[in-house]
Enzyme design. Structure first.
Site, PDB file in Angstrom:
ATOM      1  N   GLU A  33       6.595  -4.841   3.177  1.00  0.00           N
ATOM      2  CA  GLU A  33       7.258  -5.165   1.919  1.00  0.00           C
ATOM      3  C   GLU A  33       7.022  -4.032   0.924  1.00  0.00           C
ATOM      4  O   GLU A  33       5.895  -3.825   0.460  1.00  0.00           O
ATOM      5  CB  GLU A  33       6.718  -6.475   1.326  1.00  0.00           C
ATOM      6  N   ASP A  83       2.499  -7.807   3.468  1.00  0.00           N
ATOM      7  CA  ASP A  83       2.725  -8.019   2.046  1.00  0.00           C
ATOM      8  C   ASP A  83       2.233  -6.816   1.228  1.00  0.00           C
ATOM      9  O   ASP A  83       1.277  -6.137   1.608  1.00  0.00           O
ATOM     10  CB  ASP A  83       1.975  -9.287   1.609  1.00  0.00           C
TER      11      ASP A  83
END
Length: 497
Positions: A248, A224
């Protein structure tokens, strides 16, 4: 049946070792938001109002119990939400507000439940991808009230960047220092930013990820908020994990995103996402923008076959919120699933859910009509395309998975995309003309020989190439197509072969 057994056996053997990028090129991911997929008790009626921002009871055991549902659609990997212990806040149901990386989120189950999920996946020849957060921790309240002593193992303010709030102006200006060192969040829930240049933070994270992967049989990681973390942190961390990492980097500019592949093997393909939505969200969509991006990514990125194309995720609107035309939805799905890399489908896409924003796009799958019966409006189509992709991987091997897609033809509404080396190539035709789109006949070539028998595997029909290897395809009714050599389909089960 024999094909399915052999593929499962081979994947299981590979899964006994660290799964590399080469291994993950063979995967198709089903993304699960753990709290919203399936409950341990199997309920298909337990209420879950997304607007309440609280846990609804989805669990690792629930996922394990519904692997038949996922595998029946042809998925070969499952990506689950972060597994670490989160702050005591009902709105942390998504898993991204951690407080202790060494403990599990007991809302999702026990260590035994997580290991059972991993084992169940591996026994089916499937992979487990776990979402992780290294950029930040969570805190309910303002930045001045953070109790660092309660965090584990980073229990001192020394392990975090001094407070400054990331703003949209920072993103717009490309202020990388602010993006990497300032905090996400707000006065309601702050996300203290971990200093990933601190030597103890680096060594602790590296030891932690080695242990986590080994302890729970993890085959891959989704990281993330990579764009908010210092780039220099990742190479040693990825090495310590021993598996494929997918980062990400939520930005549509390939010149910004592509350099991250020098630090993380794969990235979620946000540069493709925005043109993909723009191409199929209406019958006047911008197909040429999508074509241009496919070509640009091949020249700008290190390896598009390690990126992860997607159409939806837990942070973005459901695609059917843009259009109710099912032909457009199918064409967008078809493009996603036949693109380069490791495609990812978010839970609920098989139901063509149409929620426009977070948190409404985090629906409980157990509440959908029919529950896990496999009757979603896109369920059959996804399974059909996945069967084709899995077969092309099986027969074409690296000649298909590492081949960077080429746009063989395009106009303002349609395109044909070749993937795969000679003999094992596929030609995918997509269009945004919609369900009432006019008939169009186009002459195409994908490198087949003259007078070769080819086959369209979605509608199940023969075709023959001309003496020069080209053929005529009819685009009608907004229906997408996949063409392959008929000779490679024997034993596939596709179209009864």
């Amino acid at each position: 049946m024999l094909f399915s057994y052999l593929i499962a056996f081979c994947i299981y053997v590979i899964g006994a070792f660290a799964a590399s990028g080469d291994d993950w090129r063979n995967r198709i991911i089903y993304q699960v938001l753990t709290d919203r997929f399936a409950r341990s008790d199997g309920s298909t009626t337990y209420p879950c109002n997304t607007g309440d921002l609280k846990y609804c009871g989805g669990s690792w055991k629930g996922i394990t119990n519904q692997l038949n549902y996922i595998q029946a659609m042809g998925f070969t990997a499952v990506w689950i939400s972060p597994i670490t212990l989160n702050i005591d806040n009902p709105a942390s149901y998504h898993g991204y507000w951690q407080s202790d990386i060494n403990s599990l989120n007991t809302k999702f189950g026990t260590a035994a439940d997580l290991r059972a999920l991993s084992s169940a996946l591996h026994s089916r020849g499937m992979y487990l991808m776990v979402d992780i957060v290294v950029n930040h921790y969570g805190w309910t309240g303002s930045q001045g009230s953070v109790n660092y002593a309660g965090y584990k193992p980073f229990n001192s303010v020394d392990y975090f960047h001094p407070f400054c709030q990331i703003t949209q102006d920072d993103y717009d200006a490309g202020d990388q220092e602010a993006i990497e060192q300032c905090w996400l969040g707000n006065n309601v829930v702050e996300l203290p930013d971990v200093n990933t240049t601190h030597p103890k933070v680096i060594s602790t994270y590296n030891k932690w990820i080695t242990t986590l992967v080994s302890r729970y049989g993890i085959d891959g990681l989704r990281i993330d908020s990579v764009k908010c973390t210092q780039q220099s942190f990742f190479p040693n961390f990825v090495s310590a994990s021993g598996v494929y990492n997918m980062g990400e980097v939520a930005d549509g500019n390939p010149d910004y995103v592509c350099p991250y592949t020098n630090y993380v093997p794969g990235v979620i393909n946000y540069p493709l996402y925005y043109p993909l939505v723009a191409a199929f969200q209406s019958t006047s969509g911008d197909m040429q923008r999508l074509v241009a991006m496919i070509n640009q990514l091949k020249s700008s990125c290190k390896d598009t076959t390690l990126m992860a194309p997607f159409l939806e995720n837990h942070d973005q609107p459901r695609f059917p919120s843009y259009t109710s035309d099912r032909s457009l939805i199918r064409n967008a799905l078809l493009t996603t699933l036949m693109s380069d890399g490791v495609p990812s489908i978010y839970q609920g896409q098989e139901w063509a859910l149409a929620s426009p924003t977070d948190p409404s796009n985090r629906e409980a799958i157990w509440l959908q009509s029919g529950g896990f019966s496999g009757t979603g409006v896109m369920h059959g189509f996804i399974a059909q395309v996945n069967a084709v992709r899995n077969w092309m991987i099986a027969v074409g091997g690296s000649g298909w998975t590492t081949y960077q897609s080429e746009v063989a033809w395009s106009d303002n509404n349609s395109m044909a995309m070749r993937k795969g080396s000679n003999g094992y190539q596929s030609l995918t035709i997509v269009t945004n003309k919609g369900g009432s789109g006019a008939k169009q006949v186009v002459q195409l070539s994908a490198g087949w020989g003259g007078n070769d028998t080819i086959y369209e595997v979605l509608a199940c029909g023969d075709g023959t190439t001309q003496s020069d290897g080209s053929f005529f395809a009819t685009i009608e009714g907004g229906v997408g197509q996949i063409w392959v050599r008929k000779a490679i389909l024997g034993g596939s089960g596709i179209c009864g072969m």
